[in-house]
Design a protein around this motif. Structure first.
Motif, PDB file in Angstrom:
ATOM      1  N   VAL A   1       0.859  -1.181   0.000  1.00  0.00           N
ATOM      2  CA  VAL A   1       0.000   0.000   0.000  1.00  0.00           C
ATOM      3  C   VAL A   1       0.896   1.232   0.000  1.00  0.00           C
ATOM      4  CG1 VAL A   1      -1.768   1.285   1.280  1.00  0.00           C
ATOM      5  CG2 VAL A   1      -1.810  -1.223   1.273  1.00  0.00           C
ATOM      6  N   TYR A   2       0.527   2.234  -0.808  1.00  0.00           N
ATOM      7  CA  TYR A   2       1.265   3.495  -0.878  1.00  0.00           C
ATOM      8  C   TYR A   2       0.312   4.607  -0.467  1.00  0.00           C
ATOM      9  CZ  TYR A   2       4.687   6.883  -2.625  1.00  0.00           C
ATOM     10  OH  TYR A   2       5.615   7.889  -2.732  1.00  0.00           O
ATOM     11  N   ILE A   3       0.666   5.349   0.579  1.00  0.00           N
ATOM     12  CA  ILE A   3      -0.178   6.422   1.095  1.00  0.00           C
ATOM     13  C   ILE A   3       0.506   7.749   0.827  1.00  0.00           C
ATOM     14  CG2 ILE A   3      -1.227   7.393   3.177  1.00  0.00           C
ATOM     15  CD1 ILE A   3      -1.201   4.528   4.353  1.00  0.00           C
ATOM     16  N   ASP A   4      -0.255   8.688   0.261  1.00  0.00           N
ATOM     17  CA  ASP A   4       0.283  10.010  -0.062  1.00  0.00           C
ATOM     18  C   ASP A   4      -0.792  11.053   0.200  1.00  0.00           C
ATOM     19  OD1 ASP A   4       1.957  12.038  -0.947  1.00  0.00           O
ATOM     20  OD2 ASP A   4       2.305  11.165  -2.917  1.00  0.00           O
ATOM     21  N   ASP A   5      -0.384  12.317   0.294  1.00  0.00           N
ATOM     22  CA  ASP A   5      -1.343  13.384   0.557  1.00  0.00           C
ATOM     23  C   ASP A   5      -1.970  13.958  -0.707  1.00  0.00           C
ATOM     24  OD1 ASP A   5       1.071  14.602  -0.196  1.00  0.00           O
ATOM     25  OD2 ASP A   5       0.664  16.402   0.986  1.00  0.00           O
ATOM     26  N   ASP A   6      -1.606  13.451  -1.855  1.00  0.00           N
ATOM     27  CA  ASP A   6      -2.262  13.821  -3.122  1.00  0.00           C
ATOM     28  C   ASP A   6      -2.033  12.695  -4.132  1.00  0.00           C
ATOM     29  OD1 ASP A   6       0.183  14.242  -4.667  1.00  0.00           O
ATOM     30  OD2 ASP A   6       0.401  16.126  -3.590  1.00  0.00           O
TER      31      ASP A   6
ATOM     32  N   MET B   1       0.383   8.682  -8.359  1.00  0.00           N
ATOM     33  CA  MET B   1      -0.340   7.423  -8.468  1.00  0.00           C
ATOM     34  C   MET B   1       0.028   6.639  -9.724  1.00  0.00           C
ATOM     35  SD  MET B   1      -4.444   6.741  -8.258  1.00  0.00           S
ATOM     36  CE  MET B   1      -4.829   7.870  -9.570  1.00  0.00           C
ATOM     37  N   MET B   2       0.179   7.289 -10.842  1.00  0.00           N
ATOM     38  CA  MET B   2       0.448   6.608 -12.107  1.00  0.00           C
ATOM     39  C   MET B   2       1.884   6.091 -12.211  1.00  0.00           C
ATOM     40  SD  MET B   2      -2.506   6.660 -13.206  1.00  0.00           S
ATOM     41  CE  MET B   2      -2.306   5.890 -14.773  1.00  0.00           C
ATOM     42  N   GLN B   3       2.752   6.487 -11.288  1.00  0.00           N
ATOM     43  CA  GLN B   3       4.138   6.018 -11.293  1.00  0.00           C
ATOM     44  C   GLN B   3       4.295   4.683 -10.565  1.00  0.00           C
ATOM     45  OE1 GLN B   3       6.274   9.217  -9.476  1.00  0.00           O
ATOM     46  NE2 GLN B   3       5.934  10.612 -11.183  1.00  0.00           N
TER      47      GLN B   3
END
Length: 137
Positions: free
Chosen positions: A33-38, A42-44
Motif C-alpha cells: 500500500v502506498y499512502i500520499d497526501d495527493d 499514483m500513475m508512477q
C-alpha cells in the motif's frame, strides 16, 4: 520494521520511495500500500500497489491517520508493506509533536507484522527527535 527517510523538500525522497515500492511489490509475498497526501504520483506506481490519497479521505491529524492504517490492515490481512509519503503534510503537525503516533505505529508494525517506510521533510537531521532518529535509514 519501520524505516524513516529524512531529507530536504525536493531532494528526491518521493522518487526513491516509489522506486522502492515498485521493486519490493514485484517480489513481495504480501500486498503493498502506498499512502500520499495527493494523487500526483499514483500513475508512477506498479498496478499491484494499492494507492491511498489521504486528501480524499480528509485525513488531517495523527488520530485519523492511525485510524487509516488500522482500516488498511483490517480490510486486507495480507498487507506486508506500507509506504507513507510526506507524513508531516498528512498529519498537519510538527513532526516533533508526533511521538504518540510513532509509538502507535511501532506497536502496529509489530502486532500486524507490517513494514512501514516513511518519508519526512526535514531541513537538518540533527533537529530530528530521538524517537525518530532510531528509525532513520
Amino acid at each position: 520494521m519501520i524505516q524513516v527517510f529524512c531529507a530536504k523538500r525536493g531532494s528526491g525522497k518521493s522518487k526513491k520511495l516509489i522506486e522502492m515500492a515498485n521493486e519490493v511489490s514485484i517480489n513481495s509475498k504480501g500486498d503493498t500500500v502506498y499512502i500520499d497526501d495527493d494523487s500526483r504520483r499514483m500513475m508512477q506506481l506498479n498496478k499491484k500497489i494499492r494507492f491511498v490519497d489521504t486528501e480524499e479521505l480528509d485525513i488531517v491529524d495523527c488520530d485519523s491517520f492511525y485510524g487509516l492504517l488500522c482500516g488498511v490492515v483490517s480490510q486486507n490481512y495480507d498487507v506486508e508493506n506500507i509506504y507513507i509519503d510526506a507524513l508531516s503534510n498528512i498529519i498537519n503537525k510538527n513532526i516533533a509533536e508526533s511521538i504518540t503516533l510513532f509509538k502507535k505505529i511501532k506497536e502496529f508494525s509489530q502486532r500486524f507484522n507490517v513494514n512501514l517506510f516513511i518519508n519526512l521533510n526535514c531541513e537538518c537531521l540533527e533537529e530530528l527527535p530521538d524517537f525518530i532518529k532510531s528509525y532513520a535509514a
